[in-house]
Structure formats: structure tokens, C-alpha cells
Design a protein around this motif. Structure first.
Motif, PDB file in Angstrom:
ATOM      1  N   GLY A   1      -4.580 -12.489 -25.941  1.00 24.92           N
ATOM      2  CA  GLY A   1      -4.192 -11.927 -27.232  1.00 24.92           C
ATOM      3  C   GLY A   1      -5.261 -12.124 -28.275  1.00 24.92           C
ATOM      4  N   ASN A   2      -4.904 -11.839 -29.513  1.00 24.23           N
ATOM      5  CA  ASN A   2      -5.838 -12.021 -30.619  1.00 24.23           C
ATOM      6  C   ASN A   2      -5.063 -12.461 -31.851  1.00 24.23           C
ATOM      7  OD1 ASN A   2      -4.548  -9.732 -31.593  1.00 24.23           O
ATOM      8  ND2 ASN A   2      -6.241  -8.366 -31.138  1.00 24.23           N
ATOM      9  N   ILE A   3      -5.765 -12.688 -32.943  1.00 21.55           N
ATOM     10  CA  ILE A   3      -5.069 -13.018 -34.188  1.00 21.55           C
ATOM     11  C   ILE A   3      -5.361 -11.966 -35.249  1.00 21.55           C
ATOM     12  CG2 ILE A   3      -4.957 -15.491 -33.732  1.00 21.55           C
ATOM     13  CD1 ILE A   3      -7.269 -15.920 -35.612  1.00 21.55           C
ATOM     14  N   THR A   4      -5.823 -10.802 -34.779  1.00 24.00           N
ATOM     15  CA  THR A   4      -6.058  -9.697 -35.701  1.00 24.00           C
ATOM     16  C   THR A   4      -5.237  -8.485 -35.281  1.00 24.00           C
ATOM     17  OG1 THR A   4      -7.957  -8.943 -34.415  1.00 24.00           O
ATOM     18  CG2 THR A   4      -8.400 -10.421 -36.260  1.00 24.00           C
ATOM     19  N   VAL A   5      -4.963  -7.610 -36.243  1.00 20.48           N
ATOM     20  CA  VAL A   5      -4.324  -6.340 -35.951  1.00 20.48           C
ATOM     21  C   VAL A   5      -5.399  -5.364 -35.491  1.00 20.48           C
ATOM     22  CG1 VAL A   5      -3.076  -4.386 -36.941  1.00 20.48           C
ATOM     23  CG2 VAL A   5      -2.493  -6.712 -37.632  1.00 20.48           C
ATOM     24  N   GLY A   6      -5.102  -4.594 -34.468  1.00 18.48           N
ATOM     25  CA  GLY A   6      -6.065  -3.601 -34.007  1.00 18.48           C
ATOM     26  C   GLY A   6      -6.772  -4.032 -32.741  1.00 18.48           C
TER      27      GLY A   6
ATOM     28  N   ALA B   1       0.016 -11.533 -26.423  1.00 17.80           N
ATOM     29  CA  ALA B   1       1.106 -12.489 -26.604  1.00 17.80           C
ATOM     30  C   ALA B   1       0.671 -13.768 -27.311  1.00 17.80           C
ATOM     31  CB  ALA B   1       1.714 -12.844 -25.243  1.00 17.80           C
ATOM     32  N   PHE B   2      -0.450 -13.737 -28.028  1.00 19.87           N
ATOM     33  CA  PHE B   2      -0.926 -14.970 -28.658  1.00 19.87           C
ATOM     34  C   PHE B   2       0.049 -15.474 -29.716  1.00 19.87           C
ATOM     35  CE2 PHE B   2      -3.853 -17.697 -31.129  1.00 19.87           C
ATOM     36  CZ  PHE B   2      -4.428 -18.408 -30.084  1.00 19.87           C
ATOM     37  N   GLN B   3       0.736 -14.551 -30.404  1.00 22.77           N
ATOM     38  CA  GLN B   3       1.715 -14.957 -31.419  1.00 22.77           C
ATOM     39  C   GLN B   3       3.123 -15.136 -30.845  1.00 22.77           C
ATOM     40  OE1 GLN B   3      -0.713 -12.496 -32.419  1.00 22.77           O
ATOM     41  NE2 GLN B   3      -1.741 -14.261 -33.289  1.00 22.77           N
ATOM     42  N   HIS B   4       3.309 -14.792 -29.566  1.00 21.15           N
ATOM     43  CA  HIS B   4       4.641 -14.955 -28.966  1.00 21.15           C
ATOM     44  C   HIS B   4       4.752 -16.391 -28.453  1.00 21.15           C
ATOM     45  CE1 HIS B   4       8.343 -13.043 -27.392  1.00 21.15           C
ATOM     46  NE2 HIS B   4       8.287 -14.062 -26.557  1.00 21.15           N
TER      47      HIS B   4
END
Length: 392
Positions: free
Chosen positions: A49-54, A147-150
Motif C-alpha cells: 500500500g501507500n500513504i498517498t492518494v493516487g 491495505a496500508f491503512q486497513h
């Protein structure tokens, strides 16, 4: 094109970003305190995953992991199925559509028919469902897409992708910037990968990025780039190597519905003198009006000409009606794949295969080693378990 062109901050939205940040920090703190629970699983789970949108290159990287593992283990890819029209747990099959499972899962399902692809907005429920379903219960490793924020799932390996062109050190929280959470969220990653790097990076560039990431001792940093393959006709015909593009067409309509199309245009410029972009929003659902506009735009191009689109967009275009015959005959898909820089591929591969080897009882990796063990061996160390590189 300068790298800063990819980072656009809206300073007037900073107060809203501050409020958003409070909410995100409170949620993360609740997980850190154990008030909100993260689950580990006996089956190996690798989160990407990432921590940015896009777009930060999640789908190409998940596909890299699929290629790495699919001949050695039974692989399942679990995604939420962004913008699908269904709910709950669903397995992809040959009849699946974008409306059923989303464009990226459909792309992977068609590209790797031997791999299990499933969608579920609740990732814990999705993993439980994979283990409870007869045809997928013996899965060896689950790849969690985006899924980094899940945080309700605790992966054995958590991989964070950072776009080279959107250094998170200089970005801001939503809505002023594109960060989903503060930069310190990267501490949850076992592996951080800088994606979409130019191939001509200097040693100084690597050092600067390494310092910018400020990783901790248990974290590993890798650098990757995107490599383009031969152009593939969407509706039948012969492939065109990129180096032969100029011989086939001097004019290209670049049709994209992705988060960051500009780099693709820059990369194609050495192969064609005239590239005209036709861009839509990420995951755009093409309409009849869009199809008419595509037909009109292509008809207006001088010959010789063709259309180039992405693999993700191709999954949505393939089932659309109304495309002119000339468009269908000249519509090509540009596949991409991930390549590691600095000769780092072997190191990364060893980390992934070692994790799966230690934690899966069914994979070829484990069976090969177990062939040399007594058949009645039941030591505690042989039981499946979930680990993190932090524990090593």
C-alpha cells in the motif's frame, strides 16, 4: 518536467488538513493502544500500500509479487475492489466484470488466471472467507492490495510504496496535499520501496532519498522503476515493440484514466514525435459520450496513427460498445512491469521467499525442504505462524 510538477499543495486548505490529521492520529493511536484490534493470521499475509492518494505503482508491484510466488505457492490477491457495484466477499472468475470486482482486480484475474483474485472491503472477513471456501482454503499466501491503512489486518510483511515523483517528506495531508496519514505512519512498514525511479539516478539522488525516508533499523529500503513491454493489440493483431513504434505510427492518441499519466507521456516521447493526451480521472467509467469523443479524437489525427492505453483502462474499454472499427483496429495496450535498481532484486526476493517458506505448510518451498525431514516430525517450530521482519 521537474519533479515538483507532481506535487501540488493547496495552502488555503491547510486548516482542513489539520482537522483531518487529528482524526487520523486518533485512529492510529487507538490501534497502538489496542483499543482497536489488529488481527494476525496463520496464513502468510503480505500487505502492499501507500500513504498517498493516487497511483504509486501498487498494481504493477502486486503483479511482481504474483510472478515471484505463483510457481512456488498457491497465491491469493485480496483487494477491496474500488468502485465496484457489488458488496462483500466475491471471487473473480472468467465471467467477472469491472462492475463485479473493479478494474484492477479484473486486470490481475485476466492476466494471471491461475491465481486466486478476491474482493472484500473488510479484509479480515476476506481472509476468513478465503480460508472457509473449499476452492481457496489451502491458499499459501495472501497479497493484500492497497491495505496500508486497513489496520484491522496485521500483515506478516507490510510493504509501503512511495512514488519517486511525490516524496512524502514534501507532501501534505488531505485535502491540502495527497497524504492519507502523516509521514510517521511509515514506521509500520517492514519494507519501503521508492517506485517509478528514473533509470539515470545519480548516487547522490539515492543518498538524498534514503535520508528523506529516515527509516528505522528494522526497515529495508529498495528502489524500483517501471519497464515498458511491447504494445499489445486490445482486439487482436500483432504486437509492436516500442522501438518500432515510430515506423508504425507518427501520431499517437494517449488514452488514460489513471492517477498519474504524465510520466507515461514523458516515457513515450522518445518513441513518437506526436503524442496527444486524452485523460480521464482515475478508475473512470467510460460512457457513450466518452466513446464518441474517443472516436472523434482519433479520426482527427493524421495518419499513420494509433491509440495507446494502459492495462487498467483496457479492462474497461474491452467491453464497451460503440468504438469505431478504425479505433478497434488501432487500439494498443502498453503493459508495464517492475524492475529493481542497484542490483537489489535478489535481496528483496530472499526476504519474501524466506517469509513464505517459514510460514506456509503447503508451498513448494516448504515441501522441498520437508522432503528431507522425518515424516512424523511435529515439532512446535514446524507449525505455521505469522512473523514480521521486526521480530527477526
Amino acid at each position: 518536467m521537474n519533479d515538483e510538477d507532481f506535487i501540488k499543495i493547496n495552502p488555503w486548505l491547510t486548516p482542513l488538513s489539520w482537522l483531518y490529521g487529528i482524526g487520523v492520529r486518533v485512529r492510529n493511536q487507538l490501534f497502538e493502544l489496542g483499543i482497536l484490534k489488529s488481527r494476525s493470521f496463520d496464513t502468510p499475509v503480505i500487505g502492499v500500500g501507500n500513504i498517498t492518494v493516487g497511483g504509486s505503482g501498487k498494481t504493477p508491484f502486486v503483479e511482481y509479487l504474483v510472478r515471484l510466488l505463483m510457481d512456488k505457492a498457491k497465491v491469493a490477491v485480496l483487494s477491496r475492489g474500488y468502485k465496484r457495484e457489488t458488496k462483500g466477499f466475491l471471487l473473480a472468475n472468467e465471467r467477472s466484470t469491472v462492475a463485479d470486482i473493479g478494474d484492477e482486480p479484473l486486470q490481475m484475474s485476466r492476466k494471471f488466471p491461475q491465481v486466486i483474485v478476491a474482493v472484500d472491503e473488510d479484509r479480515c472477513h476476506g481472509i476468513d472467507s478465503l480460508k472457509a471456501t473449499e476452492e481457496t482454503k489451502d491458499v499459501d499466501v495472501v497479497l493484500l492490495d492497497d491495505a496500508f491503512q486497513h489496520r484491522y489486518v496485521k500483515p506478516g510483511i507490510n510493504i509501503l510504496l512511495v512514488d519517486y515523483h511525490r516524496n512524502i517528506k514534501y507532501d501534505k495531508l488531505l485535502p491540502a496535499g495527497r497524504l492519507r496519514e502523516p509521514m510517521d505512519g511509515k514506521k509500520r512498514a517492514d519494507i519501503v520501496i521508492i517506485t517509478k525511479c528514473p533509470r539515470d539516478m545519480r548516487p547522490m539522488d539515492y543518498r538524498v532519498l534514503t535520508n528523506d525516508m529516515g527509516l528505522l533499523a528494522y526497515q529495508s529500503l529498495f528502489f524500483t522503476t517501471l519497464a515498458y513491454e511491447s504494445l499489445r493489440p486490445l482486439f487482436g493483431g500483432n504486437e509492436i515493440p516500442l522501438e518500432k513504434l515510430q515506423e508504425k505510427a507518427q501520431h499517437v492518441l494517449l488514452l488514460t484514466g489513471i492517477a498519474s499519466p504524465r510520466q507515461m507521456m514523458v516515457d513515450l516521447q522518445p518513441y513518437c514525435q506526436d503524442i496527444r493526451p486524452m485523460t480521464f480521472d482515475d478508475h473512470h467509467a467510460f460512457t457513450e459520450t466518452d466513446i464518441d469523443e474517443i472516436n472523434t479524437a482519433f479520426a482527427a489525427l493524421p495518419s499513420p496513427k494509433l491509440i495507446i492505453t494502459t492495462e487498467k483502462d483496457a479492462t474497461r474499454l474491452a467491453d464497451m460498445e460503440g468504438l469505431d472499427d478504425d479505433v478497434c483496429h488501432n487500439l494498443f495496450v502498453l503493459p508495464i512491469h517492475v524492475e529493481f535498481l542497484l542490483d537489489q532484486e535478489e535481496s528483496f526476493t530472499n526476504k519474501i521467499l524466506s517469509y513464505v517458506h517459514k510460514n506456509s505448510r503447503n508451498s513448494i518451498l516448504v515441501k522441498t525442504k520437508d522432503d528431507h525431514k522425518p515424516k512424523d516430525s511435529h515439532r512446535a517450530g514446524d507449525r505455521p505462524r505469522t512473523i514480521s521482519f521486526r521480530d527477526n
